[in-house]
Design an enzyme around this catalytic site. Sequence first.
Site, PDB file in Angstrom:
ATOM      1  N   ASP A   1      -5.219  -3.127  -5.424  1.00 50.25           N
ATOM      2  CA  ASP A   1      -5.790  -3.500  -4.132  1.00 50.25           C
ATOM      3  C   ASP A   1      -7.304  -3.599  -4.211  1.00 50.25           C
ATOM      4  O   ASP A   1      -7.919  -4.457  -3.564  1.00 50.25           O
ATOM      5  CB  ASP A   1      -5.372  -2.504  -3.051  1.00 50.25           C
ATOM      6  CG  ASP A   1      -5.735  -1.062  -3.399  1.00 50.25           C
ATOM      7  OD1 ASP A   1      -5.775  -0.724  -4.603  1.00 50.25           O
ATOM      8  OD2 ASP A   1      -5.975  -0.276  -2.459  1.00 50.25           O
TER       9      ASP A   1
ATOM     10  N   THR B   1       1.274   3.230   2.448  1.00 51.38           N
ATOM     11  CA  THR B   1       1.903   3.423   3.751  1.00 51.38           C
ATOM     12  C   THR B   1       2.666   2.193   4.217  1.00 51.38           C
ATOM     13  O   THR B   1       3.807   2.289   4.665  1.00 51.38           O
ATOM     14  CB  THR B   1       0.843   3.806   4.808  1.00 51.38           C
ATOM     15  OG1 THR B   1       0.124   4.964   4.361  1.00 51.38           O
ATOM     16  CG2 THR B   1       1.489   4.109   6.147  1.00 51.38           C
TER      17      THR B   1
ATOM     18  N   GLY C   1       0.828  -1.189   0.000  1.00 53.23           N
ATOM     19  CA  GLY C   1       0.000   0.000   0.000  1.00 53.23           C
ATOM     20  C   GLY C   1       0.864   1.241   0.000  1.00 53.23           C
ATOM     21  O   GLY C   1       2.095   1.174  -0.027  1.00 53.23           O
TER      22      GLY C   1
END
EC number: 2.7.1.33
Length: 259
Positions: A109, A10, A8
Amino acid sequence: MLLCIDTGNTNTVFAIWDGDRFLAQWRISTDHRRTADEYFVWLSTLIAVQKFDLQIDACIISATAPRVVFNLRVLCSRYFDTRPLVVGKPDCLLPVAPRVDPGTTVGPDRLVNTVGAFDRHGPDLIVVDFGTATTFDVVDSDGAYIGGVISPGVNLSLEALHMGAASLPHVDVTMPAQVIGTNTVACIQSGVFWGYVGLVEGIVGKIRAERHRPMRVIATGGLAPLFDQGFDLFDAIEDDLTVHGLRLIHDYNKEMGDG
């Protein structure tokens, strides 16, 4: 052994599937400067600590941060002698193709969450993912991703508020004791918490009205449990939805290849 890698904006999650279950999941901050060698040292250390005797022979990657993909590919080829599947690339097949505007690139995702949610919960779903962005993915009756909504993530909103208003502190998001805050921190926490409860309720209601049918709501992401405190926002929370979807996509591609 299958290594599933979910990158992702982060954090990046590494999960190992042994054919029956996920043996372990580990998380590391996403950094495009991290080399394949660094990934391997970190991963092999964790494997050794848990005393796993692993022979990884397949890898699959979902990456919303494209710049990390190269080093993850090198990790898989150099240290596991395998060519990874990368969700979103032409050679990675999906059970059902997304139905969106021509030329649209869908975040991997979101595709993976769609596959995982449809497998566990069936058709007509809204998948709410509390990540760097808060996304709403609409899953059709046949399991296809057909669009959704993207809004700023909870922590991103807090950071923007702190950066944009120098006098306001950076606070942790939590459910406040009451709606009306009596100090600055409580006011911010109330605004963020109840603001996102209202966001979820409002967007889910609009999607259901537009679809003209009942739709179940599946939540995932680290902050999902925070917003599931008696408000009936979600029908289910899945903390491993993305890695489950990755495993299904890998199995589907393997079956198609064997066929």
